[in-house]
Motif scaffolding. Structure first.
Motif, PDB file in Angstrom:
ATOM      1  N   GLY A  65       8.150  -0.996   7.431  1.00 22.77           N
ATOM      2  CA  GLY A  65       7.290  -0.316   6.462  1.00 22.77           C
ATOM      3  C   GLY A  65       5.908  -0.964   6.422  1.00 22.77           C
ATOM      4  O   GLY A  65       5.783  -2.167   6.214  1.00 22.77           O
ATOM      5  N   GLN A  66       4.892  -0.111   6.571  1.00 24.62           N
ATOM      6  CA  GLN A  66       3.520  -0.612   6.610  1.00 24.62           C
ATOM      7  C   GLN A  66       2.758  -0.045   5.422  1.00 24.62           C
ATOM      8  O   GLN A  66       2.753   1.169   5.218  1.00 24.62           O
ATOM      9  N   LEU A  67       2.109  -0.927   4.652  1.00 27.95           N
ATOM     10  CA  LEU A  67       1.366  -0.461   3.480  1.00 27.95           C
ATOM     11  C   LEU A  67      -0.087  -0.186   3.841  1.00 27.95           C
ATOM     12  O   LEU A  67      -0.734  -1.005   4.497  1.00 27.95           O
ATOM     13  N   ARG A  68      -0.580   0.956   3.407  1.00 22.50           N
ATOM     14  CA  ARG A  68      -1.985   1.326   3.629  1.00 22.50           C
ATOM     15  C   ARG A  68      -2.558   1.823   2.318  1.00 22.50           C
ATOM     16  O   ARG A  68      -1.868   2.508   1.559  1.00 22.50           O
ATOM     17  N   GLN A  69      -3.839   1.501   2.083  1.00 19.87           N
ATOM     18  CA  GLN A  69      -4.494   2.083   0.903  1.00 19.87           C
ATOM     19  C   GLN A  69      -5.081   3.425   1.321  1.00 19.87           C
ATOM     20  O   GLN A  69      -5.715   3.526   2.375  1.00 19.87           O
ATOM     21  N   ASP A  70      -4.887   4.437   0.480  1.00 21.57           N
ATOM     22  CA  ASP A  70      -5.439   5.757   0.808  1.00 21.57           C
ATOM     23  C   ASP A  70      -6.858   5.853   0.281  1.00 21.57           C
ATOM     24  O   ASP A  70      -7.141   5.388  -0.822  1.00 21.57           O
ATOM     25  N   GLY A  71      -7.716   6.480   1.019  1.00 20.65           N
ATOM     26  CA  GLY A  71      -9.073   6.776   0.557  1.00 20.65           C
ATOM     27  C   GLY A  71      -9.993   5.567   0.563  1.00 20.65           C
ATOM     28  O   GLY A  71      -9.616   4.478   0.934  1.00 20.65           O
ATOM     29  N   GLU A  89      -1.245  -7.367   2.782  1.00 15.35           N
ATOM     30  CA  GLU A  89      -2.180  -7.851   1.773  1.00 15.35           C
ATOM     31  C   GLU A  89      -2.583  -6.629   0.959  1.00 15.35           C
ATOM     32  O   GLU A  89      -2.947  -5.602   1.515  1.00 15.35           O
ATOM     33  N   MET A  90      -2.492  -6.756  -0.346  1.00 11.04           N
ATOM     34  CA  MET A  90      -2.792  -5.610  -1.210  1.00 11.04           C
ATOM     35  C   MET A  90      -3.804  -6.052  -2.261  1.00 11.04           C
ATOM     36  O   MET A  90      -3.678  -7.132  -2.826  1.00 11.04           O
ATOM     37  N   ARG A  91      -4.802  -5.223  -2.487  1.00  7.39           N
ATOM     38  CA  ARG A  91      -5.777  -5.479  -3.570  1.00  7.39           C
ATOM     39  C   ARG A  91      -5.583  -4.376  -4.597  1.00  7.39           C
ATOM     40  O   ARG A  91      -6.186  -3.299  -4.491  1.00  7.39           O
ATOM     41  N   PRO A  92      -4.716  -4.589  -5.552  1.00  6.33           N
ATOM     42  CA  PRO A  92      -4.390  -3.493  -6.468  1.00  6.33           C
ATOM     43  C   PRO A  92      -5.485  -3.213  -7.479  1.00  6.33           C
ATOM     44  O   PRO A  92      -6.319  -4.079  -7.761  1.00  6.33           O
ATOM     45  N   SER A  93      -5.447  -2.028  -8.031  1.00 10.22           N
ATOM     46  CA  SER A  93      -6.326  -1.681  -9.144  1.00 10.22           C
ATOM     47  C   SER A  93      -5.835  -2.439 -10.380  1.00 10.22           C
ATOM     48  O   SER A  93      -4.631  -2.642 -10.542  1.00 10.22           O
ATOM     49  N   PRO A  94      -6.741  -2.828 -11.280  1.00  9.06           N
ATOM     50  CA  PRO A  94      -6.274  -3.483 -12.515  1.00  9.06           C
ATOM     51  C   PRO A  94      -5.532  -2.523 -13.434  1.00  9.06           C
ATOM     52  O   PRO A  94      -4.973  -2.939 -14.449  1.00  9.06           O
ATOM     53  N   ARG A  95      -5.527  -1.236 -13.132  1.00  9.10           N
ATOM     54  CA  ARG A  95      -4.822  -0.262 -13.972  1.00  9.10           C
ATOM     55  C   ARG A  95      -3.663   0.379 -13.210  1.00  9.10           C
ATOM     56  O   ARG A  95      -2.602  -0.165 -13.113  1.00  9.10           O
ATOM     57  N   ILE A  96      -3.902   1.523 -12.626  1.00 10.27           N
ATOM     58  CA  ILE A  96      -2.785   2.299 -12.093  1.00 10.27           C
ATOM     59  C   ILE A  96      -2.744   2.228 -10.563  1.00 10.27           C
ATOM     60  O   ILE A  96      -3.751   2.493  -9.892  1.00 10.27           O
ATOM     61  N   ASN A  97      -1.582   1.862 -10.044  1.00  5.41           N
ATOM     62  CA  ASN A  97      -1.388   1.828  -8.597  1.00  5.41           C
ATOM     63  C   ASN A  97      -0.213   2.728  -8.265  1.00  5.41           C
ATOM     64  O   ASN A  97       0.895   2.513  -8.774  1.00  5.41           O
ATOM     65  N   THR A 155      -9.767   6.308 -15.764  1.00  2.00           N
ATOM     66  CA  THR A 155      -8.720   5.332 -15.406  1.00  2.00           C
ATOM     67  C   THR A 155      -8.817   4.999 -13.915  1.00  2.00           C
ATOM     68  O   THR A 155      -8.841   5.903 -13.081  1.00  2.00           O
ATOM     69  N   ALA A 156      -8.888   3.695 -13.623  1.00  2.00           N
ATOM     70  CA  ALA A 156      -8.987   3.279 -12.209  1.00  2.00           C
ATOM     71  C   ALA A 156      -7.624   3.453 -11.542  1.00  2.00           C
ATOM     72  O   ALA A 156      -6.679   2.737 -11.863  1.00  2.00           O
ATOM     73  N   VAL A 157      -7.544   4.419 -10.664  1.00  2.00           N
ATOM     74  CA  VAL A 157      -6.274   4.697  -9.980  1.00  2.00           C
ATOM     75  C   VAL A 157      -6.429   4.388  -8.492  1.00  2.00           C
ATOM     76  O   VAL A 157      -7.362   4.874  -7.856  1.00  2.00           O
ATOM     77  N   SER A 158      -5.560   3.553  -7.963  1.00  2.00           N
ATOM     78  CA  SER A 158      -5.560   3.308  -6.507  1.00  2.00           C
ATOM     79  C   SER A 158      -4.281   3.885  -5.919  1.00  2.00           C
ATOM     80  O   SER A 158      -3.201   3.744  -6.505  1.00  2.00           O
ATOM     81  N   MET A 159      -4.465   4.520  -4.786  1.00  2.00           N
ATOM     82  CA  MET A 159      -3.319   5.152  -4.131  1.00  2.00           C
ATOM     83  C   MET A 159      -2.968   4.347  -2.876  1.00  2.00           C
ATOM     84  O   MET A 159      -3.852   4.015  -2.081  1.00  2.00           O
TER      85      MET A 159
END
Ligand SMILES: Nc1ncnc2c1ncn2[C@@H]1O[C@H](COP(=O)(O)OP(=O)(O)OP(=O)(O)O)[C@@H](O)[C@H]1O
Length: 367
Positions: A361-367, A18-26, A346-350
């Protein structure tokens, strides 16, 4: 237009995510083979109903699993939900848009305009005209509402005419009927493409100027038949040679984009990095044009941005993305170069994809 949620299950090597992306830069980083491109592939399937890596979507279903299920939610009033499911045992995709099961692919494409820029991008210059037609028809489709119908009718008429050409004896009445249909709708397709092209061209030139100033680069639209003549005349006069060849040699099904640098085919004189920048300019210009004419934002999938671009060109590319205020998903093995590029506002999500203990492969949000 931006994705606010993604849920993927059974996609390649990725564990359910499950990913909650930034509306700008991912920014999605991770080692080779961890699943970064697969994540972009999932978004591409959601928005286009097909993969950019395989014609056989079955191959994208995780080994041993019976299906893959992709779900996305787009911001808006109201929000838009999109679902795609592909069973291993079934050829057709199951689509859902706003909870509705009775969905045509074109509705999906319209709901979520997407552009992909990946290390294969140069193929747009080098490859067959079909890829370039797909590129400009995407633009025409999104801004000219009568295009889809005209395009479908044209395609159907070409198919029928070709089938007749391959028959031993041609029924003249049947041939005349399909030629009339093709001439009628083919001219509409051409007119809409030409209108689109004349409006798109200055946006492309403006974009290229920022990314890679190349004053000698000229973009042209070739309609697919002799400029001076009507399609109906051309079809009538080429019937005998078309019959020998077994297909319709001229018409909107042969249209192309001509990309030349100082009168030579651009692909033969530009470096790989320059080719990638020209293709990037074409694709970014599609998004800018869509925004200006239809007030809609395009979502960008950018696989391995650093590949073949030096730091200065990466920087210009990222600045353009920022100015466009669109949502982007950018993958990179090494995220640090991209981290420094962005403006503070700029809203950046890593995100990071890493191999788990079973090698998935496991996805993790950093920070
Ligand atoms: N159907 C499948 N089932 C399970 N695993 C798969 C399937 N198809 C591909 N894979 C594996 O998924 C992994 C993910 O590949 P992907 O191309 O997404 O990685 P990546 O992080 O983009 O790598 P790179 O940095 O090398 O481009 C690969 O190791 C591949 O072998």
């Amino acid at each position: 237009m931006s994705l606010i949620q993604l849920n993927f299950q059974g996609l390649r090597n990725l564990t359910p995510l499950e990913m909650r992306p930034s509306p700008r830069i991912n920014i999605i980083s991770g080692p080779n083979g961890s699943g970064k491109t697969s994540l972009l592939e999932g978004i591409h399937v959601l928005g286009m109903g097909r993969s950019f890596r395989t014609r056989q979507l079955k191959n994208a279903i995780q080994a041993e699993l019976p299906h893959m299920t992709l779900y996305g939610r787009l911001a808006g009033e109201p929000e838009v939900s999109i679902g795609v499911r592909r069973l291993r045992a079934q050829r057709e995709l199951e689509l859902r848009l706003r909870g509705d099961k009775d969905v045509r692919l074109a509705e999906l494409v319209e709901a979520m305009p997407l552009q992909l820029i990946n290390p294969d991008a140069f193929r747009l210059l080098e490859g067959s005209p079909a890829g370039r037609r797909e590129f400009f028809d995407w633009g025409v489709f999104h801004v000219k509402h009568d295009f889809l119908e005209a395009w479908k009718r044209t395609r159907r008429a070409v198919k029928h005419r070709n089938a007749l050409l391959r028959r031993g004896r041609i029924d003249p009445q049947e041939m005349a009927a399909w030629e009339q249909e093709l001439a009628l709708w083919g001219e509409v397709v051409d007119r809409l493409r030409m209108e689109w092209f004349s409006e798109f061209l200055p946006v492309f030139e403006e974009t290229l100027e920022v990314l890679l100033p190349l004053p000698g680069l000229k973009l042209g639209y070739a309609r697919g038949w002799d400029k001076q003549r009507s399609l109906s005349e051309v079809l009538r006069d080429s019937r005998a040679t078309d019959q020998q060849m077994g297909f319709t040699q001229q018409g909107p099904q042969r249209a192309d984009l001509r990309i030349r640098l100082n009168k030579q085919p651009a692909v033969e004189v530009l470096s790989r990095g320059q080719q990638k920048l020209v293709v990037s300019a074409l694709k970014l210009a599609q998004g800018r044009f869509l925004e200006r004419t239809a007030q809609r934002h395009c979502i960008y999938l950018i696989d391995d941005l650093p590949a073949e671009l030096d730091a200065q060109h990466q920087q210009r590319f990222c600045q353009l993305l920022e100015e466009m205020q669109c949502q982007a998903f950018i993958t990179s093995v090494e995220p640090t170069a991209l981290q420094r590029t962005w403006q503070p506002q700029t809203a950046v999500s890593m995100f990071h994809v890493k191999h788990d203990d079973q090698g998935l492969g496991q996805l993790r949000q950093d920070g």
